[in-house]
Design a protein around this motif. Structure first.
Motif, PDB file in Angstrom:
ATOM      1  N   ARG A  18       0.830  -1.208   0.000  1.00 50.28           N
ATOM      2  CA  ARG A  18       0.000   0.000   0.000  1.00 50.28           C
ATOM      3  C   ARG A  18       0.867   1.262   0.000  1.00 50.28           C
ATOM      4  O   ARG A  18       0.549   2.246  -0.660  1.00 50.28           O
ATOM      5  CB  ARG A  18      -0.926  -0.014   1.225  1.00 50.28           C
ATOM      6  CG  ARG A  18      -2.090  -0.981   1.102  1.00 50.28           C
ATOM      7  CD  ARG A  18      -3.215  -0.614   2.067  1.00 50.28           C
ATOM      8  NE  ARG A  18      -2.756  -0.654   3.452  1.00 50.28           N
ATOM      9  CZ  ARG A  18      -2.807  -1.738   4.225  1.00 50.28           C
ATOM     10  NH1 ARG A  18      -3.308  -2.874   3.736  1.00 50.28           N
ATOM     11  NH2 ARG A  18      -2.377  -1.699   5.472  1.00 50.28           N
ATOM     12  N   LYS A  21       2.181   1.849  -3.446  1.00 45.19           N
ATOM     13  CA  LYS A  21       1.134   2.387  -4.321  1.00 45.19           C
ATOM     14  C   LYS A  21       0.927   3.878  -4.081  1.00 45.19           C
ATOM     15  O   LYS A  21       0.758   4.657  -5.018  1.00 45.19           O
ATOM     16  CB  LYS A  21      -0.178   1.628  -4.078  1.00 45.19           C
ATOM     17  CG  LYS A  21      -0.182   0.214  -4.607  1.00 45.19           C
ATOM     18  CD  LYS A  21      -1.527  -0.456  -4.347  1.00 45.19           C
ATOM     19  CE  LYS A  21      -1.548  -1.879  -4.880  1.00 45.19           C
ATOM     20  NZ  LYS A  21      -2.851  -2.554  -4.596  1.00 45.19           N
ATOM     21  N   VAL A  22       0.928   4.276  -2.804  1.00 42.12           N
ATOM     22  CA  VAL A  22       0.766   5.708  -2.480  1.00 42.12           C
ATOM     23  C   VAL A  22       1.917   6.519  -3.051  1.00 42.12           C
ATOM     24  O   VAL A  22       1.722   7.604  -3.615  1.00 42.12           O
ATOM     25  CB  VAL A  22       0.661   5.895  -0.952  1.00 42.12           C
ATOM     26  CG1 VAL A  22       0.730   7.382  -0.588  1.00 42.12           C
ATOM     27  CG2 VAL A  22      -0.626   5.281  -0.431  1.00 42.12           C
ATOM     28  N   ARG A  24       3.829   5.780  -5.661  1.00 44.06           N
ATOM     29  CA  ARG A  24       3.707   5.840  -7.127  1.00 44.06           C
ATOM     30  C   ARG A  24       2.609   6.813  -7.546  1.00 44.06           C
ATOM     31  O   ARG A  24       2.758   7.561  -8.515  1.00 44.06           O
ATOM     32  CB  ARG A  24       3.428   4.432  -7.681  1.00 44.06           C
ATOM     33  CG  ARG A  24       4.645   3.522  -7.654  1.00 44.06           C
ATOM     34  CD  ARG A  24       4.408   2.291  -8.521  1.00 44.06           C
ATOM     35  NE  ARG A  24       3.323   1.460  -7.978  1.00 44.06           N
ATOM     36  CZ  ARG A  24       3.503   0.460  -7.129  1.00 44.06           C
ATOM     37  NH1 ARG A  24       4.742   0.162  -6.708  1.00 44.06           N
ATOM     38  NH2 ARG A  24       2.486  -0.268  -6.699  1.00 44.06           N
ATOM     39  N   ARG A  25       1.478   6.798  -6.790  1.00 45.78           N
ATOM     40  CA  ARG A  25       0.391   7.712  -7.118  1.00 45.78           C
ATOM     41  C   ARG A  25       0.818   9.175  -6.919  1.00 45.78           C
ATOM     42  O   ARG A  25       0.509  10.040  -7.733  1.00 45.78           O
ATOM     43  CB  ARG A  25      -0.838   7.391  -6.268  1.00 45.78           C
ATOM     44  CG  ARG A  25      -2.048   8.266  -6.638  1.00 45.78           C
ATOM     45  CD  ARG A  25      -3.327   7.793  -5.980  1.00 45.78           C
ATOM     46  NE  ARG A  25      -3.262   7.965  -4.540  1.00 45.78           N
ATOM     47  CZ  ARG A  25      -3.224   6.956  -3.664  1.00 45.78           C
ATOM     48  NH1 ARG A  25      -3.254   5.706  -4.108  1.00 45.78           N
ATOM     49  NH2 ARG A  25      -3.156   7.171  -2.363  1.00 45.78           N
ATOM     50  N   ASN A  26       1.526   9.425  -5.831  1.00 43.28           N
ATOM     51  CA  ASN A  26       1.995  10.795  -5.575  1.00 43.28           C
ATOM     52  C   ASN A  26       2.981  11.257  -6.651  1.00 43.28           C
ATOM     53  O   ASN A  26       2.956  12.407  -7.087  1.00 43.28           O
ATOM     54  CB  ASN A  26       2.651  10.885  -4.193  1.00 43.28           C
ATOM     55  CG  ASN A  26       1.639  10.759  -3.065  1.00 43.28           C
ATOM     56  OD1 ASN A  26       0.442  10.981  -3.279  1.00 43.28           O
ATOM     57  ND2 ASN A  26       2.110  10.407  -1.878  1.00 43.28           N
ATOM     58  N   ALA A  28       3.040  10.203  -9.737  1.00 47.03           N
ATOM     59  CA  ALA A  28       2.260  10.433 -10.957  1.00 47.03           C
ATOM     60  C   ALA A  28       1.532  11.772 -10.891  1.00 47.03           C
ATOM     61  O   ALA A  28       1.493  12.530 -11.870  1.00 47.03           O
ATOM     62  CB  ALA A  28       1.263   9.291 -11.170  1.00 47.03           C
ATOM     63  N   LEU A  29       0.958  12.088  -9.714  1.00 48.52           N
ATOM     64  CA  LEU A  29       0.279  13.370  -9.557  1.00 48.52           C
ATOM     65  C   LEU A  29       1.255  14.529  -9.687  1.00 48.52           C
ATOM     66  O   LEU A  29       0.941  15.574 -10.277  1.00 48.52           O
ATOM     67  CB  LEU A  29      -0.427  13.420  -8.203  1.00 48.52           C
ATOM     68  CG  LEU A  29      -1.660  12.515  -8.041  1.00 48.52           C
ATOM     69  CD1 LEU A  29      -2.176  12.567  -6.608  1.00 48.52           C
ATOM     70  CD2 LEU A  29      -2.759  12.922  -9.021  1.00 48.52           C
ATOM     71  N   THR A  32       2.051  14.979 -13.328  1.00 40.47           N
ATOM     72  CA  THR A  32       0.905  15.577 -14.021  1.00 40.47           C
ATOM     73  C   THR A  32       0.796  17.066 -13.718  1.00 40.47           C
ATOM     74  O   THR A  32       0.577  17.887 -14.613  1.00 40.47           O
ATOM     75  CB  THR A  32      -0.391  14.863 -13.597  1.00 40.47           C
ATOM     76  OG1 THR A  32      -0.282  13.465 -13.865  1.00 40.47           O
ATOM     77  CG2 THR A  32      -1.583  15.434 -14.351  1.00 40.47           C
TER      78      THR A  32
END
Length: 303
Positions: A18, A21-22, A24-26, A28-29, A32
């Motif tokens: 988890r 995943k957090v 990687r998401r951060n 990606a954000l 972006t």
């Protein structure tokens, strides 16, 4: 007795996954958001450059090509004849206007640098009664519209017999340098350690010595920023010369360009060529001094 690494449990593996995943998401954000920021900045830069591009494109076009193509089209065969016609026009002497503008701008810039830096030094480094209140009063003059003082100032210069001379365009620059410039330099001077002043005073230095030999050399970026702003403002000034200059041979480039436009109202290629000639010194100055804009506002002498 040997020690072995503990076997990871299912719950610890779950938490680790988890967490990854957090992360990687951060990431990606963040990527972006960075791309969106660059897109907005580039779009704004392109929009700001469109008028400059149109002016350059029209200045290199012949009259026939200007009538047959869109203003966004770059000329197929760029010509320098438009610039030659503008510079050799017998009715409007651009070389004379350039000389007048250069004299006024240089004198104004020197006056702003000297007077605003001395005023800012007094507000930043000299202790006297009512200093902060006087500084607030100075800043309050920034809220006074120029049109309010336009008529009284003109009457004053008329009684001084300064109308149709260059004096109203550069002498006021030597009388304070403007509230914004004083504010900018004061904030910069306050960032310079006062220990330098105290050490100089122990050596017998006066305020004049401290200013010219310590404060001024350490304030290069701020002084350069103020000088650039002052030069651009004087070079692009239209209202001042329009009010005080009556003789044709004393006009500045802005007035000369306006006069040239009234004489050649339908020849847009010549008007754009004249506009490019007026902008060249400003562009050169910006290219040479752009790195000082941020330094003069952000950096402090203590750096």
């Amino acid at each position: 007795m040997s020690l072995s690494n503990p076997t990871p449990t299912a719950s610890s593996v779950d938490v680790s996954e988890r967490y990854q995943k957090v992360v990687r998401r951060n990431r990606a954000l963040t990527r972006t958001a960075k791309w969106l920021l660059w897109t907005v900045l580039l779009s704004g830069a392109v929009l700001m450059m469109v008028p400059l591009y149109v002016m350059l494109a029209m200045s290199f076009k012949t009259p026939s090509e200007l009538a047959a193509t869109s203003m966004m089209d770059w000329p197929k065969a760029p010509t320098w004849a438009n610039f030659h016609r503008v510079l050799t026009n017998p009715d409007v002497s651009f070389f004379r206007f350039f000389q007048n503008t250069a004299v006024i701008s240089v004198l104004s810039t020197i006056g702003v640098l000297v007077s605003s830096s001395l005023t800012a030094y007094g507000f930043a480094r000299v202790e006297f009664r009512g200093r902060d209140r006087l500084f607030i009063l100075l800043l309050s003059t920034m809220m006074l519209p120029g049109i309010v003082t336009m008529i009284p100032t003109y009457v004053l210069y008329k009684y001084l017999y300064w109308v149709d001379t260059f004096y109203p365009l550069w002498v006021p620059a030597w009388l304070g340098g403007g509230a914004f410039n004083v504010f900018l330099l004061r904030q910069f001077f306050k960032g310079i350690p006062k220990e330098l002043d105290e050490a100089a005073i122990l050596d017998g230095a006066s305020h004049a010595t401290i200013f010219w030999r310590i404060i001024a050399p350490l304030s290069g970026p701020a002084l350069a920023t103020v000088g650039i702003f002052a030069f651009i403002g004087s070079w692009r000034d239209f209202m001042g010369p329009l009010l005080y200059l009556n003789s044709t041979d004393k006009q500045t480039l802005e007035l000369g360009l306006n006069t040239y436009g009234s004489l050649n109202a339908e020849e847009f290629h010549l008007l754009m060529a004249g506009s490019v000639l007026v902008m060249i010194p400003i562009i050169v100055l910006f290219i040479l001094g752009q790195r000082y804009f941020i330094k003069g506002i952000v950096l402090t002498g203590g750096k």
